[in-house]
Design an enzyme around this catalytic site. Structure first.
Site, mmCIF file in Angstrom:
data_model
loop_
_atom_site.group_PDB
_atom_site.id
_atom_site.type_symbol
_atom_site.label_atom_id
_atom_site.label_comp_id
_atom_site.label_asym_id
_atom_site.label_seq_id
_atom_site.Cartn_x
_atom_site.Cartn_y
_atom_site.Cartn_z
ATOM 1 N N GLY A 17 6.639 -14.543 -20.671
ATOM 2 C CA GLY A 17 6.460 -15.999 -20.627
ATOM 3 C C GLY A 17 7.161 -16.660 -21.803
ATOM 4 N N ARG A 78 10.317 -11.987 -15.924
ATOM 5 C CA ARG A 78 9.443 -10.829 -15.785
ATOM 6 C C ARG A 78 10.240 -9.875 -14.905
ATOM 7 N NH1 ARG A 78 4.734 -12.794 -18.510
ATOM 8 N NH2 ARG A 78 4.241 -14.905 -17.876
ATOM 9 N N ASP A 109 3.198 -8.598 -25.570
ATOM 10 C CA ASP A 109 2.951 -7.146 -25.633
ATOM 11 C C ASP A 109 3.582 -6.395 -24.461
ATOM 12 O OD1 ASP A 109 1.105 -8.211 -23.892
ATOM 13 O OD2 ASP A 109 -0.618 -7.121 -24.701
ATOM 14 N N SER A 111 6.474 -7.084 -23.137
ATOM 15 C CA SER A 111 7.868 -6.908 -23.557
ATOM 16 C C SER A 111 7.992 -5.787 -24.588
ATOM 17 C CB SER A 111 8.399 -8.217 -24.162
ATOM 18 O OG SER A 111 8.274 -9.260 -23.223
ATOM 19 N N THR A 132 4.620 -15.698 -27.845
ATOM 20 C CA THR A 132 3.739 -15.999 -26.711
ATOM 21 C C THR A 132 2.756 -17.078 -27.157
ATOM 22 O OG1 THR A 132 1.892 -15.197 -25.359
ATOM 23 C CG2 THR A 132 2.312 -13.965 -27.343
ATOM 24 N N ASP A 134 -0.245 -17.195 -26.261
ATOM 25 C CA ASP A 134 -1.621 -16.694 -26.151
ATOM 26 C C ASP A 134 -2.259 -16.284 -27.483
ATOM 27 O OD1 ASP A 134 -1.259 -17.028 -23.429
ATOM 28 O OD2 ASP A 134 -0.757 -14.925 -23.070
ATOM 29 N N ASP A 136 -2.515 -13.454 -28.838
ATOM 30 C CA ASP A 136 -3.391 -12.285 -28.673
ATOM 31 C C ASP A 136 -2.770 -10.995 -29.202
ATOM 32 O OD1 ASP A 136 -1.376 -12.288 -26.806
ATOM 33 O OD2 ASP A 136 -2.613 -11.616 -25.133
ATOM 34 N N ARG A 161 -10.483 -37.472 -22.393
ATOM 35 C CA ARG A 161 -11.727 -37.989 -22.981
ATOM 36 C C ARG A 161 -11.865 -39.486 -22.677
ATOM 37 N NH1 ARG A 161 -16.256 -35.755 -25.094
ATOM 38 N NH2 ARG A 161 -15.239 -34.442 -26.644
ATOM 39 N N GLY A 177 -4.106 -18.637 -21.658
ATOM 40 C CA GLY A 177 -4.525 -17.627 -22.628
ATOM 41 C C GLY A 177 -4.550 -16.235 -22.028
ATOM 42 N N ARG A 178 -4.211 -16.126 -20.755
ATOM 43 C CA ARG A 178 -4.274 -14.867 -19.997
ATOM 44 C C ARG A 178 -5.686 -14.315 -20.058
ATOM 45 N NH1 ARG A 178 0.179 -11.339 -18.268
ATOM 46 N NH2 ARG A 178 1.587 -12.416 -19.671
ATOM 47 N N LYS A 218 -29.716 -36.763 -24.421
ATOM 48 C CA LYS A 218 -29.376 -37.420 -25.696
ATOM 49 C C LYS A 218 -28.465 -38.621 -25.466
ATOM 50 C CE LYS A 218 -27.993 -33.507 -27.542
ATOM 51 N NZ LYS A 218 -27.269 -32.635 -28.426
ATOM 52 N N GLU A 229 -8.628 -19.668 -18.934
ATOM 53 C CA GLU A 229 -8.321 -18.879 -17.728
ATOM 54 C C GLU A 229 -8.760 -17.434 -17.988
ATOM 55 O OE1 GLU A 229 -4.157 -18.451 -16.813
ATOM 56 O OE2 GLU A 229 -3.665 -17.766 -18.816
ATOM 57 N N ARG A 262 3.256 -24.479 -22.250
ATOM 58 C CA ARG A 262 4.342 -23.572 -22.666
ATOM 59 C C ARG A 262 5.603 -24.321 -23.075
ATOM 60 N NH1 ARG A 262 3.886 -18.678 -18.844
ATOM 61 N NH2 ARG A 262 6.046 -19.066 -18.317
HETATM 62 P P1 ADP Z 1 4.785 -10.580 -22.087
HETATM 63 O O1 ADP Z 1 5.878 -9.918 -22.831
HETATM 64 O O2 ADP Z 1 4.736 -12.058 -22.318
HETATM 65 O O3 ADP Z 1 3.445 -9.894 -22.302
HETATM 66 P P2 ADP Z 1 4.952 -9.331 -19.432
HETATM 67 O O4 ADP Z 1 3.659 -8.608 -19.551
HETATM 68 O O5 ADP Z 1 5.287 -9.953 -18.148
HETATM 69 O O6 ADP Z 1 5.099 -10.494 -20.527
HETATM 70 O O7 ADP Z 1 6.106 -8.292 -19.805
HETATM 71 C C1 ADP Z 1 7.453 -8.715 -19.851
HETATM 72 C C2 ADP Z 1 8.330 -7.631 -19.298
HETATM 73 O O8 ADP Z 1 8.250 -6.471 -20.116
HETATM 74 C C3 ADP Z 1 7.981 -7.133 -17.910
HETATM 75 O O9 ADP Z 1 8.417 -7.998 -16.889
HETATM 76 C C4 ADP Z 1 8.722 -5.807 -17.881
HETATM 77 O O10 ADP Z 1 10.109 -6.031 -17.709
HETATM 78 C C5 ADP Z 1 8.521 -5.322 -19.311
HETATM 79 N N1 ADP Z 1 7.394 -4.378 -19.351
HETATM 80 C C6 ADP Z 1 6.078 -4.691 -19.331
HETATM 81 N N2 ADP Z 1 5.321 -3.549 -19.338
HETATM 82 C C7 ADP Z 1 6.194 -2.522 -19.344
HETATM 83 C C8 ADP Z 1 6.053 -1.084 -19.346
HETATM 84 N N3 ADP Z 1 4.856 -0.491 -19.325
HETATM 85 N N4 ADP Z 1 7.177 -0.344 -19.366
HETATM 86 C C9 ADP Z 1 8.397 -0.904 -19.387
HETATM 87 N N5 ADP Z 1 8.585 -2.247 -19.375
HETATM 88 C C10 ADP Z 1 7.520 -3.043 -19.361
HETATM 89 O O1 F6P Z 2 1.469 -15.160 -21.549
HETATM 90 C C1 F6P Z 2 1.740 -16.528 -21.448
HETATM 91 C C2 F6P Z 2 1.127 -17.117 -20.193
HETATM 92 O O2 F6P Z 2 1.427 -18.497 -20.163
HETATM 93 C C3 F6P Z 2 -0.382 -16.891 -20.047
HETATM 94 O O3 F6P Z 2 -1.137 -17.771 -20.853
HETATM 95 C C4 F6P Z 2 -0.569 -17.082 -18.576
HETATM 96 O O4 F6P Z 2 -1.682 -16.358 -18.112
HETATM 97 C C5 F6P Z 2 0.705 -16.513 -17.997
HETATM 98 O O5 F6P Z 2 1.673 -16.505 -19.032
HETATM 99 C C6 F6P Z 2 1.248 -17.296 -16.820
HETATM 100 O O6 F6P Z 2 2.366 -16.649 -16.361
HETATM 101 P P1 F6P Z 2 3.297 -17.193 -15.176
HETATM 102 O O7 F6P Z 2 4.076 -18.341 -15.731
HETATM 103 O O8 F6P Z 2 4.159 -16.037 -14.851
HETATM 104 O O9 F6P Z 2 2.371 -17.625 -14.093
#
Ligand code: ADP
Ligand code: F6P
Length: 329
Positions: A17, A78, A109, A111, A132, A134, A136, A161, A177-178, A218, A229, A262
Site C-alpha cells: 500500500g 501487490r 512487512d 514487502s 505504511t 498502519d 504496525d 463532529r 489500520g489493517r 449526561k 477496520e 493514504r
Molecule cells: P505491505 O508491504 O504493505 O505489507 P503486502 O502485504 O501486500 O503489503 O506485501 C507487498 C508485496 O510483498 C506482496 O504483494 C508480494 O509481492 C510481496 N510479499 C508479501 N509476502 C511475501 C512472501 N511471503 N514471500 C515473498 N513475497 C511476499
Molecule cells: O497497509 C495499508 C492499508 O491501507 C491498510 O490500512 C488497509 O487494510 C489496506 O492497506 C488496504 O489495502 P487495499 O488498498 O489493497 O484495499
C-alpha cells in the site's frame, strides 16, 4: 547481517500500500546514493517491475519537487506471484542483467518478506524502509505515512463532529489500520471521540450501548465512535446496525474514511522521517549491512533483521486506550 559484495549500482522500489512520504524516501535514497558516487535505478510498480524489468535510470533531477507529493512516483503494487521461488529467480536474473548490485525496498512487512527472500536465496544486499500508514512494523517508533494519515483522519472527524452536533447523531467512523489500532487510537484521542474500538481490545456491543446511554444521561446528544477496520465484531456498518437494534431511538450514521487516509501531501514529520531513513538505508548498504530494515527508535537509527520485523508487530500503548476513555467523559 553483513555482506561483502561491492556495490556500484542500487535499485529502489516501493511496494504494498502506498503511503505519504514514500516520495521523500525515494528522493533521499537517490540523492544519498549519488552523493556516494553510486548509480541508481528506479524499479516501477514494486516487485511487478522487478519481474517485468521495468527499470529506469535515476538522476538527481529525477526526484526534484517530489518531497511534498503523496503517492509514489515509482508506483506500487501487490504482486502475489512474488511468493513463488521461480518468479523471484527471474527477478534476480533481471537485476543481474542490469548490473543492479543491491536493493532498497520501501514498504510494509509483506514487502519485507519478499525482500528477505531475495537476501536469503541469492545473497542480494537488501535494506528495507518502513512505509505504511498502519504504524504496525516492529523496529521503528513510526512508519512513513502514519503521521499524515492520522492528521487526515482527525481533520475528517472534526468535520463530522459539526454534523453530529447539529443533528444529534452518533457517527461510527471507520479508519484503516489493517489489523492494528494505531490510527484509530491516535485519531480518537486527538478528536475527543466518545468511544474507540480497536482490534487489540475485545469489543462488547452491550458495553458500548451502556456507555452511549450514560453519555446521553449526561445530556450529550451526539457522539463519535472511532472504529478500526479489522475488528472481529465486524465493520463500522455492522457495529452500527447492532447498536441500532439495541438503541432504536438513536440516530446513527456511518462514514468509512478509506483511502483518503493514504493520500495527500506528507506532513513535516513524515518528510523528515523519510529523508533520514532514505539516507540511512544507503549508508547501511555501503557499510555492508543486508537483510535488515532501517528504523528510528527514540531518535536513534536502528537496524532490525527482516525475520524479526516480519514476525513481530509494534504494539499499541494500552494506557492510551484508558486515557481516550477518561478524557471523553
Ligand atoms: P505491505 O508491504 O504493505 O505489507 P503486502 O502485504 O501486500 O503489503 O506485501 C507487498 C508485496 O510483498 C506482496 O504483494 C508480494 O509481492 C510481496 N510479499 C508479501 N509476502 C511475501 C512472501 N511471503 N514471500 C515473498 N513475497 C511476499
Ligand atoms: O497497509 C495499508 C492499508 O491501507 C491498510 O490500512 C488497509 O487494510 C489496506 O492497506 C488496504 O489495502 P487495499 O488498498 O489493497 O484495499
Amino acid at each position: 547481517m553483513a555482506t561483502n559484495r561491492t556495490i556500484k549500482r542500487i535499485g529502489v522500489l516501493t511496494s504494498g500500500g502506498d503511503s505519504p512520504g514514500m516520495n521523500a524516501a525515494i528522493r533521499a535514497v537517490v540523492r544519498s546514493a549519488i552523493y556516494n558516487k553510486l548509480e541508481v535505478v528506479g524499479i516501477m510498480r514494486g516487485y511487478t517491475g522487478l519481474i517485468e524489468k521495468q527499470f529506469m535510470g535515476m538522476q538527481s533531477h529525477s526526484v526534484s519537487k517530489i518531497i511534498s507529493q503523496g503517492g509514489t512516483i515509482l508506483k506500487s503494487s501487490r504482486c502475489p506471484e512474488f511468493k513463488h521461488k521461480e518468479v523471484r529467480a527471474k527477478a534476480y536474473e533481471n537485476m543481474r542483467e542490469s548490473c543492479i548490485d543491491a536493493l532498497v525496498v520501501i514498504g510494509g512487512d509483506g514487502s519485507f518478506r519478499g525482500a528477505n527472500m531475495l537476501f536469503k536465496e541469492f545473497g542480494l544486499p537488501v535494506v528495507g524502509i518502513p512505509g505504511t500508514i498502519d504504524n504496525d512494523i516492529y523496529g521503528t517508533d513510526f512508519t512513513i505515512g502514519y503521521d499524515t494519515a492520522i492528521n487526515t483522519a482527525v481533520q475528517a472527524v472534526d468535520k463530522l463532529r459539526d454534523t453530529a452536533d447539529s443533528h444529534n447523531i452518533v457517527f461510527f467512523v471507520e479508519v484503516m489500520g489493517r489489523d492494528a489500532g494505531f490510527i484509530a487510537l491516535s485519531t480518537s484521542i486527538a478528536s475527543g471521540a466518545e468511544a474507540t474500538l480497536i482490534p487489540e481490545i475485545p469489543t462488547s456491543i452491550d458495553k458500548l450501548c451502556e456507555y452511549l446511554e450514560n453519555e446521553r444521561r449526561k445530556n450529550k446528544t451526539s457522539g463519535i465512535v472511532i472504529v478500526s477496520e479489522g475488528l472481529e465484531t465486524g465493520s463500522a456498518f455492522e457495529i452500527a446496525e447492532k447498536v441500532r437494534v439495541k438503541l432504536p431511538k438513536y440516530e446513527t450514521r456511518v462514514t468509512t474514511l478509506g483511502h483518503i487516509q493514504r493520500g495527500g501531501s506528507p506532513t513535516c514529520n513524515d518528510r523528515v522521517l523519510a529523508s533520514v531513513l532514505g539516507h540511512e538505508a544507503v549508508q547501511a548498504l555501503l557499510a555492508g549491512k543486508s537483510g535488515v530494515m532501517v528504523g528510528q527508535m527514540q531518535g536513534q537509527t536502528v537496524y532490525t533483521p527482516f525475520e524479526e520485523a516480519c514476525s513481530r508487530h509494534n504494539e499499541i500503548n494500552k494506557k492510551w486506550y484508558d486515557i481516550a476513555r477518561i478524557l471523553s467523559l
